[in-house]
Write a protein that holds these residues in place. Structure first.
Motif, PDB file in Angstrom:
ATOM      1  N   TRP A  92       0.897  -1.066  -0.097  1.00  0.00           N
ATOM      2  CA  TRP A  92       0.014   0.031  -0.111  1.00  0.00           C
ATOM      3  C   TRP A  92       0.946   1.078  -0.049  1.00  0.00           C
ATOM      4  CZ3 TRP A  92      -0.701   4.291   2.981  1.00  0.00           C
ATOM      5  CH2 TRP A  92      -2.077   5.156   2.844  1.00  0.00           C
TER       6      TRP A  92
ATOM      7  N   GLN B 145      -0.012  -8.016  -2.987  1.00  0.00           N
ATOM      8  CA  GLN B 145      -0.701  -6.936  -3.556  1.00  0.00           C
ATOM      9  C   GLN B 145      -1.546  -6.260  -2.602  1.00  0.00           C
ATOM     10  OE1 GLN B 145      -1.301 -10.087  -4.880  1.00  0.00           O
ATOM     11  NE2 GLN B 145      -2.690 -10.126  -6.233  1.00  0.00           N
ATOM     12  N   VAL B 146      -1.753  -4.953  -3.056  1.00  0.00           N
ATOM     13  CA  VAL B 146      -2.593  -4.101  -2.140  1.00  0.00           C
ATOM     14  C   VAL B 146      -4.178  -4.796  -2.248  1.00  0.00           C
ATOM     15  CG1 VAL B 146      -3.946  -1.780  -1.780  1.00  0.00           C
ATOM     16  CG2 VAL B 146      -1.514  -1.954  -2.743  1.00  0.00           C
TER      17      VAL B 146
ATOM     18  N   ARG C  10      -7.878  -0.662  -2.339  1.00  0.00           N
ATOM     19  CA  ARG C  10      -7.054   0.049  -3.388  1.00  0.00           C
ATOM     20  C   ARG C  10      -7.713   1.630  -3.703  1.00  0.00           C
ATOM     21  NH1 ARG C  10      -5.843  -4.899  -7.887  1.00  0.00           N
ATOM     22  NH2 ARG C  10      -4.814  -6.053  -6.330  1.00  0.00           N
TER      23      ARG C  10
ATOM     24  N   ASP D  28       2.382   1.641  -3.260  1.00  0.00           N
ATOM     25  CA  ASP D  28       1.415   2.224  -4.373  1.00  0.00           C
ATOM     26  C   ASP D  28       1.089   3.901  -4.000  1.00  0.00           C
ATOM     27  OD1 ASP D  28      -0.700   1.616  -6.259  1.00  0.00           O
ATOM     28  OD2 ASP D  28      -1.921   2.233  -4.667  1.00  0.00           O
TER      29      ASP D  28
ATOM     30  N   GLN E 171     -10.747  -4.085  -3.893  1.00  0.00           N
ATOM     31  CA  GLN E 171     -11.154  -2.994  -4.646  1.00  0.00           C
ATOM     32  C   GLN E 171     -11.115  -1.848  -3.660  1.00  0.00           C
ATOM     33  OE1 GLN E 171     -10.744  -2.571  -8.072  1.00  0.00           O
ATOM     34  NE2 GLN E 171     -10.143  -4.895  -7.865  1.00  0.00           N
TER      35      GLN E 171
END
Length: 439
Positions: A110, A394-395, A437, A113, A434
């Motif tokens: 995170w 992944q996030v 993100r 990102d 989702q």
């Protein structure tokens, strides 16, 4: 005046062309890293280590400061992992992030990102303060590669462990049960080892104890069934698949059959084993010091029993830096990271805790070999590195797995079928990912 105007227009066109082609103007390049500590500098390291872990960390930190008198390292204990990660998120939103932190890479994603994490490549590659080719080859590839996101390396391995099967040797011997090596053998063993003397459905001793947050580590069972619970490369959740169904049915059959239990009020599965309420448990090798302290019976550990694939789960946190600090602070944090994880210190840290060394040279040293003769259980994670697996990063991974965990509870409590639970987990997991993100 016309010539000057033409020059300005041409310059603008050239700059626009550079941006359009994806090439950044020279002035936008990141400045070179600091490579020397010239004046006193202070850094903050947020962590979740307590007990013997914190004692070892404190000792190594003092040694570092003695050798680097211009650098002061403030060790800031922030509670358990969940509390640490919540405080980090709050610090990110209030622009008060520490210089560096202990963190899982599925949490770090995170910050990468959002452009808050520092790329360690410039430090690792620098001829003055970086790593040699031998240094890089000395770190297990699985651990080093886990810090790579795209073209950058954003974390460095610190405390690593393996999920293993602990067992009470006396209980297994009394029931004539061999240490299980497969899922079938584990299921049979849990049945033989469970003791429910009055047949009231509440065993005094369960065959197996599992961690409460089973969804976090559930990926290994799906891996062993031949699947991938979250495919990082394809960026896809695979909760509603035949392989995940196999894994859920395997675990739930033991829990609903009252031969396995979650840790419950014991908080950790190793505590259930220590209290004599389970004959076996699945937990991290980080629990070794607690077992050494608390177990009254003979005990040992083994790699996880396997199914279609012989895969073993490795996990643990890493060290990461944030790019919100000064160049000198970031250099100090990098030098401290190198010191924390060099051969001597990763060996010391491992010998004091339940974690494994993050350098091959440490485990191959004469000092560590002598240590293993007295603590042979610590050798188990070193023997299965070639079968190692680390989960997706992944996030949104954690929120998605949390949704899976909620649905697993419904299955374990006979409130939902496996099929219905996994269908719901898939839908809710995708939505949770989702939302994470877009946060």
């Amino acid at each position: 005046m016309k010539k000057r105007l033409l020059s300005v227009l041409l310059a603008g066109v050239m700059a626009s062309s550079l941006v359009a082609c994806g090439t950044k103007p020279a002035e936008s390049k990141a400045p070179a890293i600091a490579t020397e500590i010239k004046e006193n500098v202070e850094i903050n390291f947020w962590h979740s280590m307590k007990g013997v872990n914190e004692e070892a960390l404190t000792k190594i930190t003092k040694d570092f400061q003695d050798k680097n008198p211009k650098i002061k390292v403030n060790l800031v204990y922030q509670g358990g992992y969940t509390e640490l990660f919540e405080k980090l998120m709050g610090a990110a939103k209030s622009n008060t992030l520490p210089t560096m932190t202990q963190i899982y890479n599925n949490r770090l994603s995170w910050y990468i990102d959002k452009g808050l994490a520092e790329n360690l490549n410039p430090y690792m590659e620098d001829k003055n303060v970086g790593l040699t080719k031998e240094d890089k080859e000395d770190i297990p590839k699985m651990f080093l590669d886990d810090g790579i996101f795209g073209d950058g390396n954003y974390s460095f391995p610190l405390n690593k462990s393996e999920m293993v099967l602990y067992y009470n040797e006396d209980m297994l011997k009394e029931k004539g049960v061999a240490v299980p090596k497969t899922w079938d053998e584990l299921k049979q063993a849990t049945g033989k080892l469970t003791i429910d003397s009055n047949s009231d459905g509440n065993p005094e001793v369960y065959g197996l104890a599992l961690e409460n947050n089973i969804s976090t580590d559930f990926s290994i069972f799906v891996q062993q069934a031949g699947g991938e619970i979250i495919d990082e490369k394809a960026d896809k959740i695979n909760f509603n698949t035949p392989e995940t169904k196999d894994a859920v049915e395997f675990i739930s059959s033991m829990i609903k059959g009252k031969t396995a239990t979650l840790a419950g009020e014991d908080k950790n599965a190793n505590n259930t084993l220590i209290k004599g309420k389970a004959a076996m448990c699945i937990a991290s090798t980080s629990a070794i010091p607690y077992l050494e302290q608390g177990m009254k019976s003979k005990w040992f550990a083994a790699p996880l029993p396997t199914y279609k694939k012989d895969v073993q789960l490795y996990y643990g946190t890493n060290v990461a830096m944030f790019n919100t600090s000064t160049p000198e602070q970031k250099l100090a944090a990098w030098l401290y990271t190198k010191f924390l994880t060099n051969t001597e210190n990763t060996s010391y840290f491992s010998m004091q805790t339940g974690y494994m060394p993050v350098r091959k040279s440490a485990s191959e040293s004469e000092t560590y070999k002598a240590f293993l003769k007295e603590h042979p259980v610590k050798e188990i994670p070193l023997k299965t590195l070639d079968k190692g697996y680390i989960g997706a990063r992944q996030v949104g991974t954690i929120p998605a797995l949390n949704e899976l965990g909620k649905e697993l509870e419904q299955v374990f409590q006979n409130k939902k079928t496996v099929e219905d639970a996994l269908k719901a987990a898939q839908e809710k997991g995708e939505k949770a990912m989702q939302e994470a993100r877009s946060n």
